[in-house]
Design a protein around this motif. Structure first.
Motif, PDB file in Angstrom:
ATOM      1  N   MET A  19       0.849  -1.189   0.000  1.00  0.00           N
ATOM      2  CA  MET A  19       0.000   0.000   0.000  1.00  0.00           C
ATOM      3  C   MET A  19       0.881   1.234   0.000  1.00  0.00           C
ATOM      4  O   MET A  19       1.924   1.253   0.661  1.00  0.00           O
ATOM      5  N   SER A  20       0.463   2.272  -0.719  1.00  0.00           N
ATOM      6  CA  SER A  20       1.223   3.521  -0.698  1.00  0.00           C
ATOM      7  C   SER A  20       1.098   4.212   0.654  1.00  0.00           C
ATOM      8  O   SER A  20       2.009   4.918   1.092  1.00  0.00           O
ATOM      9  N   ASP A  21      -0.035   4.010   1.306  1.00  0.00           N
ATOM     10  CA  ASP A  21      -0.308   4.597   2.621  1.00  0.00           C
ATOM     11  C   ASP A  21      -1.460   3.796   3.224  1.00  0.00           C
ATOM     12  O   ASP A  21      -2.482   3.617   2.573  1.00  0.00           O
ATOM     13  N   TYR A  22      -1.302   3.291   4.428  1.00  0.00           N
ATOM     14  CA  TYR A  22      -2.262   2.391   5.050  1.00  0.00           C
ATOM     15  C   TYR A  22      -3.317   3.199   5.806  1.00  0.00           C
ATOM     16  O   TYR A  22      -3.060   3.707   6.888  1.00  0.00           O
ATOM     17  N   TRP A  23      -4.502   3.320   5.201  1.00  0.00           N
ATOM     18  CA  TRP A  23      -5.656   3.955   5.842  1.00  0.00           C
ATOM     19  C   TRP A  23      -6.727   2.901   6.062  1.00  0.00           C
ATOM     20  O   TRP A  23      -6.929   2.014   5.222  1.00  0.00           O
ATOM     21  N   TYR A  24      -7.437   2.985   7.194  1.00  0.00           N
ATOM     22  CA  TYR A  24      -8.506   2.037   7.500  1.00  0.00           C
ATOM     23  C   TYR A  24      -9.594   2.757   8.286  1.00  0.00           C
ATOM     24  O   TYR A  24      -9.331   3.313   9.347  1.00  0.00           O
ATOM     25  N   ARG A  25     -10.802   2.809   7.718  1.00  0.00           N
ATOM     26  CA  ARG A  25     -11.940   3.472   8.362  1.00  0.00           C
ATOM     27  C   ARG A  25     -11.641   4.919   8.743  1.00  0.00           C
ATOM     28  O   ARG A  25     -12.019   5.390   9.806  1.00  0.00           O
ATOM     29  N   GLY A  26     -10.934   5.636   7.889  1.00  0.00           N
ATOM     30  CA  GLY A  26     -10.641   7.035   8.139  1.00  0.00           C
ATOM     31  C   GLY A  26      -9.461   7.281   9.048  1.00  0.00           C
ATOM     32  O   GLY A  26      -9.175   8.427   9.398  1.00  0.00           O
ATOM     33  N   LEU A  27      -8.740   6.237   9.425  1.00  0.00           N
ATOM     34  CA  LEU A  27      -7.574   6.358  10.301  1.00  0.00           C
ATOM     35  C   LEU A  27      -6.308   6.080   9.501  1.00  0.00           C
ATOM     36  O   LEU A  27      -6.208   5.058   8.816  1.00  0.00           O
ATOM     37  N   ASN A  28      -5.332   6.979   9.574  1.00  0.00           N
ATOM     38  CA  ASN A  28      -4.039   6.770   8.921  1.00  0.00           C
ATOM     39  C   ASN A  28      -3.186   5.877   9.824  1.00  0.00           C
ATOM     40  O   ASN A  28      -2.539   6.340  10.745  1.00  0.00           O
ATOM     41  N   VAL A  29      -3.208   4.577   9.539  1.00  0.00           N
ATOM     42  CA  VAL A  29      -2.526   3.604  10.398  1.00  0.00           C
ATOM     43  C   VAL A  29      -1.020   3.670  10.219  1.00  0.00           C
ATOM     44  O   VAL A  29      -0.255   3.496  11.168  1.00  0.00           O
ATOM     45  N   ASN A  30      -0.560   3.896   8.989  1.00  0.00           N
ATOM     46  CA  ASN A  30       0.872   3.940   8.715  1.00  0.00           C
ATOM     47  C   ASN A  30       1.171   5.141   7.834  1.00  0.00           C
ATOM     48  O   ASN A  30       0.629   5.264   6.740  1.00  0.00           O
ATOM     49  N   ASP A  31       2.011   6.027   8.299  1.00  0.00           N
ATOM     50  CA  ASP A  31       2.347   7.240   7.542  1.00  0.00           C
ATOM     51  C   ASP A  31       3.440   6.907   6.531  1.00  0.00           C
ATOM     52  O   ASP A  31       4.612   7.101   6.770  1.00  0.00           O
ATOM     53  N   GLY A  32       3.029   6.370   5.399  1.00  0.00           N
ATOM     54  CA  GLY A  32       3.979   5.945   4.380  1.00  0.00           C
ATOM     55  C   GLY A  32       3.637   4.562   3.873  1.00  0.00           C
ATOM     56  O   GLY A  32       2.628   3.974   4.241  1.00  0.00           O
ATOM     57  N   ALA A  33       4.491   4.027   3.009  1.00  0.00           N
ATOM     58  CA  ALA A  33       4.232   2.731   2.377  1.00  0.00           C
ATOM     59  C   ALA A  33       4.196   1.607   3.406  1.00  0.00           C
ATOM     60  O   ALA A  33       4.863   1.663   4.443  1.00  0.00           O
ATOM     61  N   SER A  34       3.394   0.576   3.101  1.00  0.00           N
ATOM     62  CA  SER A  34       3.226  -0.556   4.009  1.00  0.00           C
ATOM     63  C   SER A  34       3.133  -1.842   3.194  1.00  0.00           C
ATOM     64  O   SER A  34       2.490  -1.871   2.149  1.00  0.00           O
ATOM     65  N   MET A  35       3.779  -2.884   3.680  1.00  0.00           N
ATOM     66  CA  MET A  35       3.651  -4.218   3.088  1.00  0.00           C
ATOM     67  C   MET A  35       2.537  -4.959   3.800  1.00  0.00           C
ATOM     68  O   MET A  35       2.261  -4.713   4.978  1.00  0.00           O
ATOM     69  N   MET A  36       1.902  -5.912   3.099  1.00  0.00           N
ATOM     70  CA  MET A  36       0.774  -6.633   3.689  1.00  0.00           C
ATOM     71  C   MET A  36       0.718  -8.047   3.144  1.00  0.00           C
ATOM     72  O   MET A  36       1.293  -8.357   2.094  1.00  0.00           O
ATOM     73  N   GLY A  37       0.021  -8.919   3.868  1.00  0.00           N
ATOM     74  CA  GLY A  37      -0.176 -10.292   3.414  1.00  0.00           C
ATOM     75  C   GLY A  37      -1.106 -11.026   4.346  1.00  0.00           C
ATOM     76  O   GLY A  37      -1.289 -10.633   5.506  1.00  0.00           O
ATOM     77  N   GLY A  38      -1.730 -12.096   3.841  1.00  0.00           N
ATOM     78  CA  GLY A  38      -2.664 -12.833   4.679  1.00  0.00           C
ATOM     79  C   GLY A  38      -3.001 -14.194   4.123  1.00  0.00           C
ATOM     80  O   GLY A  38      -2.633 -14.544   2.990  1.00  0.00           O
ATOM     81  N   ILE A  39      -3.690 -14.975   4.929  1.00  0.00           N
ATOM     82  CA  ILE A  39      -4.163 -16.311   4.565  1.00  0.00           C
ATOM     83  C   ILE A  39      -5.618 -16.416   4.978  1.00  0.00           C
ATOM     84  O   ILE A  39      -5.985 -16.008   6.091  1.00  0.00           O
ATOM     85  N   ASP A  40      -6.470 -16.945   4.090  1.00  0.00           N
ATOM     86  CA  ASP A  40      -7.897 -17.095   4.361  1.00  0.00           C
ATOM     87  C   ASP A  40      -8.353 -18.513   4.037  1.00  0.00           C
ATOM     88  O   ASP A  40      -7.857 -19.144   3.098  1.00  0.00           O
ATOM     89  N   TYR A  41      -9.316 -18.986   4.823  1.00  0.00           N
ATOM     90  CA  TYR A  41      -9.971 -20.252   4.504  1.00  0.00           C
ATOM     91  C   TYR A  41     -11.475 -20.077   4.636  1.00  0.00           C
ATOM     92  O   TYR A  41     -11.959 -19.553   5.640  1.00  0.00           O
ATOM     93  N   GLU A  42     -12.204 -20.481   3.608  1.00  0.00           N
ATOM     94  CA  GLU A  42     -13.658 -20.448   3.637  1.00  0.00           C
ATOM     95  C   GLU A  42     -14.190 -21.841   3.349  1.00  0.00           C
ATOM     96  O   GLU A  42     -13.797 -22.463   2.354  1.00  0.00           O
TER      97      GLU A  42
END
Length: 196
Positions: A19-42
């Motif tokens: 992400m170029s900048d991590y925002w979530y629900r109107g909150l700037n969680v990380n001021d700058g670039a952020s890496m992300m990853g996850g695992i899901d099972y349905e």
């Protein structure tokens, strides 16, 4: 812009992105670039579990890791999900626990979340309500915080897929509050999902 998401089909999937900048629900969680990853099972019966991680700057080199699960289904044209999500940090002593109900019909989705911010000090209870209208990849979200916290925001974005990559861009306009960051910004992400 980003949130814990359920795999689109029954089975196991993983995702990785930036992400170029991590925002979530109107909150700037990380001021700058952020890496992300996850695992899901349905599962075929609608039950889902997953975990998602992202780099943040709450503390030096802090890492957010989320754990979530719930049940999703449909009744006619109405889709719904009920789930739990926990947000934890490797260096911060704050964590969040919440229960969410999502209802979808036609172009609209309503999220109603009740949560608790757990810290070394007094706990804060919060309520979040988000209404999203989406069509052909474009979406508009209005979100509002309540209970022990306040703030609201508007997010206008577009998401698409190209050559197996998921990507999106969003304009966010947030009012100052205890759970939102005042100001406006444009942020984007790119990610890749792997089905197993």
């Amino acid at each position: 812009l980003l949130s814990a998401s359920v795999a689109a089909q029954a089975g196991l999937s993983a995702n990785i992105g930036a992400m170029s900048d991590y925002w979530y629900r109107g909150l700037n969680v990380n001021d700058g670039a952020s890496m992300m990853g996850g695992i899901d099972y349905e599962a075929d019966n609608g039950l889902y579990v997953g975990t998602w991680m992202a780099s943040t700057n709450f503390e030096d080199d802090d890492l957010e890791y989320d754990i979530y699960g719930g049940y999703a289904g449909e009744v006619g044209d109405l889709s719904y999900s009920l789930g739990y999500a926990g947000y934890f940090y490797t260096k911060s002593d704050i964590d969040y626990h919440e229960v969410s109900l999502n209802l979808g019909y036609s172009f609209f989705n309503l999220e109603i979340t009740q949560g608790t911010e757990d810290t070394d000090g007094p706990e804060n209870d919060y309520r979040f309500i988000g209404l999203t209208a989406a069509y052909e990849g474009a979406y508009l979200t209005y979100g509002d915080w309540g209970d022990d916290v306040d703030g609201d925001y508007i997010e206008l974005g577009y998401e698409t897929s190209y050559e197996g990559l998921d990507m999106g861009v969003a304009y966010i306009d947030a009012d100052a509050g205890s759970y939102t960051t005042e100001g406006n910004t444009v942020t984007f992400y790119i990610s890749k999902t792997f089905e197993f």
